[in-house]
Design a protein around this motif. Structure first.
Motif, mmCIF file in Angstrom:
data_model
loop_
_atom_site.group_PDB
_atom_site.id
_atom_site.type_symbol
_atom_site.label_atom_id
_atom_site.label_comp_id
_atom_site.label_asym_id
_atom_site.label_seq_id
_atom_site.Cartn_x
_atom_site.Cartn_y
_atom_site.Cartn_z
ATOM 1 N N ILE A 35 0.829 -1.201 0.000
ATOM 2 C CA ILE A 35 0.000 0.000 0.000
ATOM 3 C C ILE A 35 0.868 1.257 0.000
ATOM 4 O O ILE A 35 0.619 2.195 -0.762
ATOM 5 C CB ILE A 35 -0.983 -0.015 1.189
ATOM 6 C CG1 ILE A 35 -2.049 -1.086 0.949
ATOM 7 C CG2 ILE A 35 -1.631 1.358 1.375
ATOM 8 C CD1 ILE A 35 -2.990 -1.302 2.110
ATOM 9 N N GLY A 36 1.887 1.260 0.831
ATOM 10 C CA GLY A 36 2.796 2.409 0.837
ATOM 11 C C GLY A 36 3.459 2.621 -0.509
ATOM 12 O O GLY A 36 3.582 3.755 -0.990
ATOM 13 N N SER A 37 3.852 1.523 -1.141
ATOM 14 C CA SER A 37 4.534 1.653 -2.441
ATOM 15 C C SER A 37 3.592 2.164 -3.523
ATOM 16 O O SER A 37 4.009 2.912 -4.407
ATOM 17 C CB SER A 37 5.172 0.320 -2.852
ATOM 18 O OG SER A 37 4.207 -0.609 -3.296
ATOM 19 N N ILE B 215 2.313 6.888 -7.254
ATOM 20 C CA ILE B 215 1.529 7.977 -7.847
ATOM 21 C C ILE B 215 1.975 9.339 -7.328
ATOM 22 O O ILE B 215 1.758 10.347 -7.987
ATOM 23 C CB ILE B 215 0.011 7.782 -7.665
ATOM 24 C CG1 ILE B 215 -0.411 7.857 -6.205
ATOM 25 C CG2 ILE B 215 -0.437 6.486 -8.327
ATOM 26 C CD1 ILE B 215 -1.906 8.034 -5.998
ATOM 27 N N SER B 216 2.604 9.372 -6.155
ATOM 28 C CA SER B 216 3.085 10.643 -5.616
ATOM 29 C C SER B 216 4.333 11.127 -6.337
ATOM 30 O O SER B 216 4.545 12.323 -6.474
ATOM 31 C CB SER B 216 3.394 10.505 -4.123
ATOM 32 O OG SER B 216 2.224 10.224 -3.409
ATOM 33 N N THR B 217 5.151 10.202 -6.784
ATOM 34 C CA THR B 217 6.390 10.587 -7.452
ATOM 35 C C THR B 217 6.199 10.790 -8.952
ATOM 36 O O THR B 217 6.966 11.512 -9.575
ATOM 37 C CB THR B 217 7.501 9.548 -7.217
ATOM 38 O OG1 THR B 217 7.044 8.262 -7.638
ATOM 39 C CG2 THR B 217 7.905 9.508 -5.756
ATOM 40 N N LEU C 267 -0.320 -4.507 -10.264
ATOM 41 C CA LEU C 267 0.311 -4.768 -8.978
ATOM 42 C C LEU C 267 -0.668 -5.425 -8.008
ATOM 43 O O LEU C 267 -0.320 -6.380 -7.306
ATOM 44 C CB LEU C 267 0.870 -3.471 -8.381
ATOM 45 C CG LEU C 267 1.976 -2.781 -9.166
ATOM 46 C CD1 LEU C 267 2.310 -1.429 -8.550
ATOM 47 C CD2 LEU C 267 3.216 -3.661 -9.253
ATOM 48 N N VAL C 268 -1.886 -4.912 -7.983
ATOM 49 C CA VAL C 268 -2.892 -5.458 -7.069
ATOM 50 C C VAL C 268 -3.297 -6.877 -7.483
ATOM 51 O O VAL C 268 -3.390 -7.776 -6.635
ATOM 52 C CB VAL C 268 -4.120 -4.528 -6.984
ATOM 53 C CG1 VAL C 268 -5.270 -5.194 -6.228
ATOM 54 C CG2 VAL C 268 -3.735 -3.206 -6.318
ATOM 55 N N VAL D 165 8.635 -4.674 -4.604
ATOM 56 C CA VAL D 165 10.023 -4.210 -4.710
ATOM 57 C C VAL D 165 10.173 -3.337 -5.955
ATOM 58 O O VAL D 165 10.778 -2.254 -5.896
ATOM 59 C CB VAL D 165 11.010 -5.405 -4.753
ATOM 60 C CG1 VAL D 165 12.410 -4.947 -5.121
ATOM 61 C CG2 VAL D 165 11.010 -6.136 -3.428
ATOM 62 N N PHE D 166 9.612 -3.788 -7.065
ATOM 63 C CA PHE D 166 9.664 -3.005 -8.297
ATOM 64 C C PHE D 166 9.046 -1.629 -8.093
ATOM 65 O O PHE D 166 9.605 -0.608 -8.511
ATOM 66 C CB PHE D 166 8.948 -3.749 -9.430
ATOM 67 C CG PHE D 166 8.708 -2.904 -10.644
ATOM 68 C CD1 PHE D 166 9.751 -2.613 -11.513
ATOM 69 C CD2 PHE D 166 7.447 -2.378 -10.903
ATOM 70 C CE1 PHE D 166 9.538 -1.803 -12.634
ATOM 71 C CE2 PHE D 166 7.222 -1.581 -12.012
ATOM 72 C CZ PHE D 166 8.275 -1.298 -12.879
#
Length: 179
Positions: free
Chosen positions: A107-109, A114-116, A127-128, A161-162
């Motif tokens: 979740i953090g990743s 999207i923030s970066t 991913l999900v 990780v990706f």
């Protein structure tokens, strides 16, 4: 250094998980399935939250499995703080613990992605879906040993990780990555 049969089987499973993950992410990046046509950052955050619901279902299922196993076991009903767990509950607790750890990172990743760089939103569905598929394989393979759960672990872990690595790259070089 030679690997034992278990280590070899685990390495093959992890490699399979990595290859499947890479293929799904590449396909999703290329075709952008399940994607809105335009979005703001708020829309992107809502999109991630909606997809994260599937991760929470994995966690809910793992918690429910431990609770159910404890309820139907006279040895386990008092909880792990008061008893020595049966093998079944020990396995279910291990799956639950690993699922919680994986979800925390995932979740953090996703939000870092999207923030970066907002355009990273396009890979969130992949991913999900990899996470959920990986958790199912991990859960069903767990009691059979490391080699049987390795592919599921890889499909859960490698995409996270990706996404963390991609987030770091976008954070550091964000101004230089084309949209």
């Amino acid at each position: 250094m030679s690997l034992s049969m278990k280590q070899g089987g685990t390495a093959k499973g992890m490699a399979a998980g990595g290859i499947i993950s890479a293929a799904v992410i590449i396909i999703q990046y290329r075709f952008k399935f399940f994607m809105p046509s335009s979005f703001s950052f708020t829309d992107a955050a809502i999109f991630v939250c909606k997809w994260d619901t599937l991760l929470f279902i994995c966690l809910l299922a793992a918690i429910a499995r431990v609770a159910t196993a404890r309820f139907f076991s006279p040895q386990d009903i008092d909880g792990s703080g008061l008893t020595t767990p049966t093998k079944e509950v020990s396995i279910d607790r291990a799956v639950l613990q690993n699922t919680l750890e994986q979800i925390t990172l995932a979740i953090g990743s996703y939000f870092s992605l999207i923030s970066t760089r907002l355009e990273n939103l396009c890979i969130i569905p992949a991913l999900v879906l990899l996470f959920v598929s990986g958790r199912i394989l991990f859960w069903f393979g767990y009691s059979k040993g490391a080699a049987h759960r390795a592919c599921g672990f890889g499909m859960t872990f490698y995409p996270t990780v990706f996404s963390i690595i991609l987030s770091v790259i976008c954070f550091i070089f964000g101004a230089y990555i084309p949209n």
